[in-house]
Design an enzyme around this catalytic site. Structure first.
Site, PDB file in Angstrom:
ATOM      1  N   ASP A 434       0.622  -1.161  -0.001  1.00 12.99           N
ATOM      2  CA  ASP A 434       0.460   0.161  -0.321  1.00 12.99           C
ATOM      3  C   ASP A 434       1.099   0.804  -0.484  1.00 12.99           C
ATOM      4  O   ASP A 434       1.815   1.731   0.930  1.00 12.99           O
ATOM      5  CB  ASP A 434      -0.860   0.061   1.454  1.00 12.99           C
ATOM      6  CG  ASP A 434      -2.797   1.494   1.109  1.00 12.99           C
ATOM      7  OD1 ASP A 434      -2.414   1.131   0.393  1.00 12.99           O
ATOM      8  OD2 ASP A 434      -1.452   1.566   2.667  1.00 12.99           O
ATOM      9  N   GLU A 487       0.930  -0.462  -5.186  1.00 10.98           N
ATOM     10  CA  GLU A 487       0.536   0.863  -5.468  1.00 10.98           C
ATOM     11  C   GLU A 487       1.197   1.722  -5.863  1.00 10.98           C
ATOM     12  O   GLU A 487       1.531   2.475  -4.526  1.00 10.98           O
ATOM     13  CB  GLU A 487      -1.072   0.705  -4.024  1.00 10.98           C
ATOM     14  CG  GLU A 487      -1.992   1.902  -4.743  1.00 10.98           C
ATOM     15  CD  GLU A 487      -2.193   2.358  -3.515  1.00 10.98           C
ATOM     16  OE1 GLU A 487      -3.156   3.040  -3.545  1.00 10.98           O
ATOM     17  OE2 GLU A 487      -1.531   2.202  -2.350  1.00 10.98           O
TER      18      GLU A 487
END
EC number: 2.4.1.18
Length: 764
Positions: A434, A487
């Site tokens: 993330d 990401e």
């Protein structure tokens, strides 16, 4: 009564919990007395009024005397050797006999363990630090070890000592690791660490390496044995080990376990041996509802995903987190699957069942920041241990969280080992890292003057980049065939390139540019799309710079953005047609696929973490038809190698025509690896059908219509080509042959040449 063997100031250091090595005073020690060696046993027993040393093998008891403090006991025993002794204590009206923790002097951590940890290279440090049920000298108990180098004292707290930090004071090693073996306790014990800094302030902390935690709002760690589950996924793991995932179909169903589906509080939970009570959802939107357990999710979510045909489930973070509203992205227990849904063994069962149903498991991993909760990593030993002390490097003001200090070896080791841990102990198949951009840039979401440059004066976080390279290098070394997905929302180069080429080492990167272009394009009135053809075609200009995953994730259906269907223009029929058109194009476009739960049946409202998905919509035919569309789309994708084997090779994609912006139509070819097979894709992005639309194709023959997003069974108008079309000897688009096609409104066609039918008809 014999004379005491210890000075008052030494006793006081124990009584006031100020000794860095209580083994120097407590436990058994040989001393010289009257020219011979005898043994002295010392114990600090805060609740005892009397105590005895018990030698069970000799069946003897020796009374202990108090020295310098009413609860500090000492006993001299005239014997040449002393081992396996016990302490009998009188506490009020009760007597109890137990082993002395300070009789177990040998550390479990070796010098080599500590050396590797100090240099950041102990890849299985989770097998050493934390709480581990074990046996020492024939006595079962739990070994505790915690890294807190700047603490003055550390103690273990738990039900077993009435949460009294005086009873189990730990020993500090040279590298700042505190340890203690506590006999006669076991799996299931609740515990914390009591940490005292040099100013005398006391902090109660959960175990950073704890394998299990209490359900929120409680914060104690729980002793857990991760080696008791009997796995049944050997075939899956063996196949994964010998498979290149980049040449396989990857269609990911992204799911938040806490809001996919809830159960009524009265509904009995599937729990092994009644070990865990169901956790109630803290929401007025769903009063009385509870979370499903991992085992219940295995019986409900897995069949649903299997029916729809997805290859993987991606779980929003399931590491322990205190606040439901963080979606799991503010982690306090990096080594503990959240107890909202059950025990570690329950989560193992969930993963095992996924594998037995040929579904991979991806987990969102959050190494970029952590919350400030008092029981967590923040200010862990009374200093900025895991985070940078300077807020210009150590704090994310936008999120109200802290940033890991990647330059500290032990912190980096904590995170590197954590990534490996989930693959090792829980058999997961991949991680999605993330907020990678927030890690890579020192000025991320910071104004001028709020950040510090690196040693070269730049804004790149070089330590974070090196950390990510280390994680990915080790991940693929230990677990070939797994996925590591970034990401990353900027243009940092070579994110998904191998580390030996200078890349960050991920094997996939979310294509955030494609996502923004698509949502922008599909939100337009179709008649204006002709002016924005570049939104559709631009991604292929940079497609081969990275190994891209096309993702329409949870981030696109929250914070006022509406759900996917709500972004689409037109009436309800056109909205659904646009959704089908978007996803059919997505699955035909090079790159692996990820989509968030609820998109598959056309939920109208945004995702709400506190509520169920809008499952009642599936009572209505349009939503049933959309679900059928995704089932068939996944089936086609998995069965047609041209759609996935050459996702990242230039030879896997050819434009037929990308210039027809007047009609908002594009067409292209996808090719299969190591064969001459290919499919032809034509996309009409307006509601205007075209009854005679000609495109060029490379080979003569009959082209079967494999897929039509406008089919009646999906809720479309059922315009198509009656199963397929023969080519005409009419060159088009620099191709020797062409097809005269009927293009449905807001539709995508996928065709493939039927070589057998063609050969029979042409006599070849």
């Amino acid at each position: 009564m014999s004379m005491t063997t210890i000075a008052p100031e030494q006793v006081n250091r124990i009584v006031w919990n100020q000794h860095h090595d209580p083994f120097e005073i407590l436990g058994s020690h040989p001393i010289e007395q009257n020219g011979k060696t005898v043994w002295v046993v010392r114990a600090y027993l805060p609740n005892a009024s009397a105590a005895w040393v018990v030698l069970p093998e000799q069946r003897q008891e020796y009374p202990m005397q108090t020295v310098h403090d009413p609860h500090f006991f000492e006993c001299i025993i005239e014997t040449s050797e002393l081992s396996n002794y016990q302490l009998k204590t009188k506490e009020g009206e009760h007597e109890r006999v137990s082993y002395d923790p300070y009789a177990f002097r040998s550390p479990r951590l070796t010098d080599f363990d500590l050396h590797l940890f100090a240099e950041g290279n102990h890849h299985r440090i989770y097998e050493k630090l934390g709480a581990h049920f074990t046996e020492v000298g024939g006595v079962k108990g739990v070994y505790f070890a915690v890294w807190a180098p700047n603490a003055r004292n550390v103690s273990v707290l738990g039900d077993f000592n009435l949460w009294d930090g005086r009873k189990h004071q730990m020993r500090k090693g040279a590298t700042g690791v505190w340890e203690l073996f506590i006999p006669e306790i076991g799996v299931g014990e609740h515990y914390k660490y009591e940490i005292k800094n040099f100013a005398g302030h006391i902090y109660e902390k959960s175990d950073p390496f704890g394998f299990q935690q209490e359900p929120r709002p409680k914060t104690a760690s729980i002793v857990s044995n991760l080696n008791s589950y009997n796995w049944s996924d050997e075939d899956w793991l063996e196949q994964r080990r010998h498979t290149d995932p980049l040449t396989q179909p990857i269609s990911v169903y992204e799911v938040h376990l806490g809001s996919w589906l809830h159960a009524a509080s009265a509904e009995p939970a599937q729990l092994p041996n009644g070990e865990t009570e169901p956790v109630v959802i803290a929401s007025e939107l769903n009063p009385g509802a509870r979370f499903l357990t991992y085992r219940e999710l295995a019986s409900r979510l897995i069949p649903y995903v299997k029916e729809l045909g997805y290859t993987h489930i991606e779980l929003l973070p399931i590491a322990e987190h205190p606040f439901d509203g963080s979606w799991g992205y503010q982690v306090t227990g990096y080594y503990a699957p959240t107890s909202r849904f059950g025990t570690p063994e329950d989560f193992m069962y969930f993963v095992d069942q996924c594998h037995q149903n040929n579904i991979g498991v991806l987990v969102d991993w959050v190494p970029g920041h952590f919350p400030k909760d008092g029981h967590g990593l923040a200010f862990f030993d009374g200093t900025h241990l895991y985070e940078h002390a300077d807020p210009r490097k150590g704090e994310h003001k936008e999120w109200g969280t802290l940033v890991f200090n990647y330059s500290r070896n032990e912190v980096r080791n904590f995170l590197v080992a954590n990534a490996l841990f989930w693959f090792d102990k829980y058999h997961i198949d991949g991680i999605r890292v993330d907020a990678v951009a927030s890690m890579l840039y020192l000025d991320y979401c910071r104004k001028e003057g709020e950040w510090l440059p690196n040693q070269y004066g730049g804004r790149e976080n070089l330590e974070a980049a090196d950390f990510l390279r280390q994680v990915n290098h080790l991940l693929f070394s230990y677990f070939p065939g797994v996925l590591s997905i970034a990401e990353e929302s900027t243009d940092w180069p070579m994110v998904s390139w191998p580390t030996y080429t200078g890349g960050l080492g991920f094997n996939l990167k979310w294509n955030m540019g494609w996502m923004h272009d698509m949502l922008d394009y599909f939100s337009m009135d179709p008649w204006f799309r002709q002016f924005h053809q570049n939104n559709i075609t631009f991604s292929m200009w940079y497609n081969h710079s990275e190994n891209f995953m096309l993702a329409l994730s949870h981030d696109e259906v929250v914070h006022g953005k509406s759900n996917i269907i709500g972004k689409m223009p037109g009436d309800k029929w056109q909205k659904l047609a646009n959704v089908r058109c978007l996803f059919a194009y997505m699955f035909a476009h090079p790159g692996k696929k990820t989509m968030f739960m609820s998109m598959e049946f056309g939920q109208w409202s945004e995702w709400n973490v506190w509520a169920d998905l809008e499952w009642p919509l599936l009572q209505f035919e349009p939503h049933q038809q959309l679900k059928k569309f995704f089932t068939e789309l996944n089936k086609l994708y998995r069965s047609e190698p041209a759609l996935y084997t050459l996702d990242f090779a230039r030879e896997g994609f050819d434009w037929i025509d990308c210039s027809d912006n007047r009609h908002s139509v594009v067409s292209f070819i996808r090719r299969e690896k190591d064969t001459e097979n290919f499919v032809v894709v034509i996309c009409n992005f307006t509601p205007q059908p075209h009854s005679h639309y000609r495109i060029g194709v490379p080979e003569k023959g009959f082209y079967t219509e494999l897929f039509n997003s406008d089919a009646r069974q999906y809720g479309g108008s059922n315009m198509g080509n009656l199963g397929g079309k023969w080519t005409d000897d009419w060159s088009m688009h620099n191709r020797p042959y062409s097809l005269d096609l009927c293009l449905p409104p807001l539709g995508v066609l996928i065709l493939k040449m039927d070589k057998e039918k063609t050969a029979k008809a042409l006599g070849s």
